[in-house]
Design an enzyme around this catalytic site. Structure first.
Site, PDB file in Angstrom:
ATOM      1  N   HIS A 180       6.136  -2.709   2.086  1.00  0.00           N
ATOM      2  CA  HIS A 180       5.964  -2.846   3.543  1.00  0.00           C
ATOM      3  C   HIS A 180       6.701  -1.757   4.325  1.00  0.00           C
ATOM      4  O   HIS A 180       6.137  -1.146   5.232  1.00  0.00           O
ATOM      5  CB  HIS A 180       6.424  -4.243   3.983  1.00  0.00           C
ATOM      6  N   ASP A 228      15.960  -8.741   8.918  1.00  0.00           N
ATOM      7  CA  ASP A 228      15.013  -7.957   9.733  1.00  0.00           C
ATOM      8  C   ASP A 228      15.783  -7.172  10.783  1.00  0.00           C
ATOM      9  O   ASP A 228      16.982  -7.346  10.963  1.00  0.00           O
ATOM     10  CB  ASP A 228      13.983  -8.898  10.388  1.00  0.00           C
TER      11      ASP A 228
HETATM   12 FE1  N7H Z   1       7.532  -5.496   9.453  1.00  0.00          FE
HETATM   13  N1  N7H Z   1       9.383  -9.097   6.852  1.00  0.00           N
HETATM   14  O1  N7H Z   1      10.345  -9.711   7.088  1.00  0.00           O
HETATM   15  O2  N7H Z   1       8.684  -9.316   5.872  1.00  0.00           O
HETATM   16  N2  N7H Z   1       9.297  -5.756   8.484  1.00  0.00           N
HETATM   17  N3  N7H Z   1       7.103  -7.466   9.238  1.00  0.00           N
HETATM   18  N4  N7H Z   1       5.842  -5.285  10.599  1.00  0.00           N
HETATM   19  N5  N7H Z   1       8.020  -3.604   9.844  1.00  0.00           N
HETATM   20  C1  N7H Z   1      10.243  -4.801   8.285  1.00  0.00           C
HETATM   21  O3  N7H Z   1      13.710  -2.395   8.480  1.00  0.00           O
HETATM   22  C2  N7H Z   1       7.804  -8.383   8.497  1.00  0.00           C
HETATM   23  C3  N7H Z   1       4.950  -6.247  10.917  1.00  0.00           C
HETATM   24  C4  N7H Z   1       7.253  -2.679  10.549  1.00  0.00           C
HETATM   25  O4  N7H Z   1      11.341   1.984   9.345  1.00  0.00           O
HETATM   26  C5  N7H Z   1      11.290  -5.312   7.484  1.00  0.00           C
HETATM   27  O5  N7H Z   1      14.018  -3.883  10.024  1.00  0.00           O
HETATM   28  C6  N7H Z   1       7.128  -9.661   8.576  1.00  0.00           C
HETATM   29  C7  N7H Z   1       3.845  -5.698  11.649  1.00  0.00           C
HETATM   30  C8  N7H Z   1       7.963  -1.426  10.662  1.00  0.00           C
HETATM   31  O6  N7H Z   1      11.710   1.211   7.336  1.00  0.00           O
HETATM   32  C9  N7H Z   1      10.971  -6.596   7.196  1.00  0.00           C
HETATM   33  C10 N7H Z   1       6.046  -9.478   9.376  1.00  0.00           C
HETATM   34  C11 N7H Z   1       4.110  -4.354  11.765  1.00  0.00           C
HETATM   35  C12 N7H Z   1       9.166  -1.608   9.994  1.00  0.00           C
HETATM   36  C13 N7H Z   1       9.705  -6.891   7.830  1.00  0.00           C
HETATM   37  C14 N7H Z   1       6.041  -8.111   9.794  1.00  0.00           C
HETATM   38  C15 N7H Z   1       5.379  -4.118  11.119  1.00  0.00           C
HETATM   39  C16 N7H Z   1       9.168  -2.976   9.492  1.00  0.00           C
HETATM   40  C17 N7H Z   1      12.515  -4.560   6.967  1.00  0.00           C
HETATM   41  C18 N7H Z   1       4.992 -10.444   9.799  1.00  0.00           C
HETATM   42  C19 N7H Z   1       3.299  -3.271  12.422  1.00  0.00           C
HETATM   43  C20 N7H Z   1      10.275  -0.593   9.840  1.00  0.00           C
HETATM   44  C21 N7H Z   1      13.685  -4.672   7.866  1.00  0.00           C
HETATM   45  C22 N7H Z   1       5.107 -11.732   9.749  1.00  0.00           C
HETATM   46  C23 N7H Z   1       2.000  -3.191  12.357  1.00  0.00           C
HETATM   47  C24 N7H Z   1      10.022   0.215   8.588  1.00  0.00           C
HETATM   48  C25 N7H Z   1      13.811  -3.547   8.851  1.00  0.00           C
HETATM   49  C26 N7H Z   1      11.111   1.228   8.394  1.00  0.00           C
HETATM   50  C27 N7H Z   1      10.208  -3.521   8.768  1.00  0.00           C
HETATM   51  C28 N7H Z   1       8.973  -8.089   7.762  1.00  0.00           C
HETATM   52  C29 N7H Z   1       5.082  -7.582  10.600  1.00  0.00           C
HETATM   53  C30 N7H Z   1       5.997  -2.893  11.063  1.00  0.00           C
HETATM   54  C31 N7H Z   1      11.860  -7.496   6.337  1.00  0.00           C
HETATM   55  C32 N7H Z   1       7.496 -10.959   7.911  1.00  0.00           C
HETATM   56  C33 N7H Z   1       2.635  -6.465  12.169  1.00  0.00           C
HETATM   57  C34 N7H Z   1       7.483  -0.181  11.376  1.00  0.00           C
END
Ligand code: N7H
Length: 490
Positions: free
Chosen positions: A336, A205
């Site tokens: 995602h 992440d």
């Molecule tokens: Fe997410 N995950 O580990 O599954 N997220 N996220 N997220 N997320 C991202 O690029 C995750 C949540 C965004 O610019 C990565 O850093 C999990 C919410 C945004 O490419 C991973 C949860 C919201 C990005 C995860 C969660 C977002 C992003 C890729 C909840 C907003 C950047 C690693 C438990 C409403 C996208 C990275 C981009 C990336 C995970 C929540 C948003 C692995 C597990 C609630 C904007």
């Protein structure tokens, strides 16, 4: 430790990245733009019991303790300097930030209107709109502490060890004495060993963050946005002005907190059974849902197999914009990272994607999955993500991402497959919420089976339940240092 650069040396080196004229890094709290260095982060949610005593402590002691963006920048350079000499992790110093909810702000500055309807309403009131299951009026899965309406503020206390964070927390609570009562207290921590930097589902992440004009030296693929998207008083602020809604909101930011439980054994079982019914590898299926392999390597650049070297290389792992993937052969539209940052799927990005960006600063919480949980496929102890993000408009940034993109099965609109058939994108398979069907939360996503490089197989993911469950939340204003020393404490 003797090899650490001194603060002036660090700032001299950073001279190649001049701060935007007027971007006042001494005033902006450290978690907002760069993120406090953290192995452990204690979230102390509190109620202000004695306003006069609280203001006195804030003015005379706590405001000066708060870790600023300048300090984070200096520490980062020191850590990099030590790492470049081959040393393992050095433990970062303790950090302290704080924010206030609408009720907290009203205690400190009665009648203050911060001009953000979502902030004023509060996170619990917004939970239904975000798709959280609702029972009567209240979000059904939330812990009582987040429903009582007594949270006035939060301290974010970080450290290299739990003891370090606890010592700092004890000191803060000692200074405040009866001025506050703790409503909820939980510590997040970076996962152990090789899982460091990975969230509980196993993905790396913290890769993709917006760059900030005047602060960030952009990595390949990283867009530079105006600081007003995240901090008040600068270009990019909502409303097209650089004047903050209230003068003392200058250098402040809104923080969204959501306590998101992740059902890890259940998610792993789902990946295995869904992959078997789709006739594909569960590892590839997971990557299709996220848009990245667990290593961080993006499907947009590594569509067929993982490339761990790419995943861990910041010069490569975000260097794509989906412009060459309009038939979703590389990465599903619903993945995602594509749902939450569609890049060139929407054009021009300047007006359609940039205004939606957030700075993410969360940390995992809860224990590792036990052998028992793994074997039974059932979560017994809660774990997940203390999700934190910063922005200057909660409605246009965090809430828009969740409601209008992640929860919207039509988004991204108007796309077609290479065979010309329309794409029914579906929900974000990680955080999307389907509240339209009452108890039935089932969701779909288009194209779990890869058509890279030339296939034309139509397939649909069938997700029977949520694997990410909101169990609490709060919206905060994170003020500047001088606002805490002056307007908020007089
Ligand atoms: Fe997410 N995950 O580990 O599954 N997220 N996220 N997220 N997320 C991202 O690029 C995750 C949540 C965004 O610019 C990565 O850093 C999990 C919410 C945004 O490419 C991973 C949860 C919201 C990005 C995860 C969660 C977002 C992003 C890729 C909840 C907003 C950047 C690693 C438990 C409403 C996208 C990275 C981009 C990336 C995970 C929540 C948003 C692995 C597990 C609630 C904007």
């Amino acid at each position: 430790m003797s090899d650490l650069l001194t603060a002036p040396q660090v700032l001299a080196r950073l001279g190649s990245v001049p701060a935007l004229p007027g971007l006042n890094l001494d005033e902006i709290q450290g978690d907002v733009l760069l993120g406090l260095q953290k192995f452990f982060e204690r979230f102390l949610f509190f109620e202000i019991a004695d306003v006069t005593a609280f203001k006195a402590a804030l003015k005379t002691q706590l405001a000066s303790w708060v870790t600023t963006t300048t300090t984070v920048q200096v520490r980062e350079a020191q850590l990099q300097n030590v790492a470049s000499q081959g040393s393992a992790d050095v433990l970062p110093n303790v950090g302290l930030n704080l924010g206030f909810t609408q009720s907290g702000m009203q205690k400190l500055v009665p009648g203050a209107n911060l001009n953000d309807a979502s902030f004023a309403a509060g996170a619990a009131a917004q939970a239904g709109a975000l798709g959280d299951p609702i029972n009567g009026q209240a979000p059904a899965n939330w812990l009582p502490a987040f429903l009582a309406g007594t949270i006035d503020g939060v301290f974010l206390i970080t450290g290299g060890t739990q003891d370090a964070a606890n010592c700092e927390a004890n000191e803060v609570l000692r200074i405040l004495g009866a001025a506050v009562s703790v409503v909820y207290d939980e510590t997040g921590s970076v996962r152990p060993g090789s899982e460091k930097g990975h969230e509980h589902f196993g993905w790396q992440d913290g890769i993709s963050q917006p760059g900030v004009n005047g602060l960030t030296t952009p990595l390949p693929g990283q867009r530079l946005l105006d600081p007003g998207r995240f901090v008040f008083g600068y270009p990019g602020q909502p409303g097209g002005t650089t004047t903050p809604p209230l003068p003392w909101m200058m250098n402040g930011s809104f923080m969204v907190f959501r306590r998101l439980v992740q059902l890890v054994p259940e998610f792993n079982q789902f990946l295995a059974s869904q992959a078997s019914s789709l006739g594909m590898d569960p590892v590839l299926l997971g990557a299709r849902l996220m848009g990245r392999w667990k290593s961080g390597a993006p499907l947009a650049l590594a569509p067929a197999q993982d490339n761990p070297a790419m995943g861990s290389d910041p010069q490569q792992n975000n260097n794509f914009d989906f412009s060459n993937d309009q038939g979703e052969r590389l990465c599903p539209f619903g993945a995602h990272i594509r749902k939450t940052n569609p890049r060139q799927d929407l054009t021009p990005q300047e007006s359609s994607v940039d205004p939606r960006r957030i700075v993410r600063a969360g940390i995992p919480f809860g224990p590792e999955v036990s052998p028992d949980e793994q074997a039974s496929g059932k979560t017994q102890q809660q774990r997940g993500l203390m999700f934190v993000c910063y922005q200057t408009s909660i409605a246009n940034q965090f809430e828009f991402l969740q409601i209008s993109w992640a929860n919207n099965p039509g988004f991204v609109f108007g796309k077609t497959h290479p065979d010309g058939s329309p794409v029914a994108v579906g929900w974000d398979p990680i955080i999307g919420q389907n509240s339209a069907q009452g108890q039935n939360r089932a969701r779909t996503m288009d194209e779990p089976v890869s058509n890279y490089p030339t296939g034309n197989v139509r397939s649909t993911l069938q997700e029977p339940q949520d694997f990410v469950i909101a169990t609490g939340g709060a919206y905060f204003f994170v003020p500047s240092i001088s606002a805490m020393k002056n307007e908020l404490s007089t």
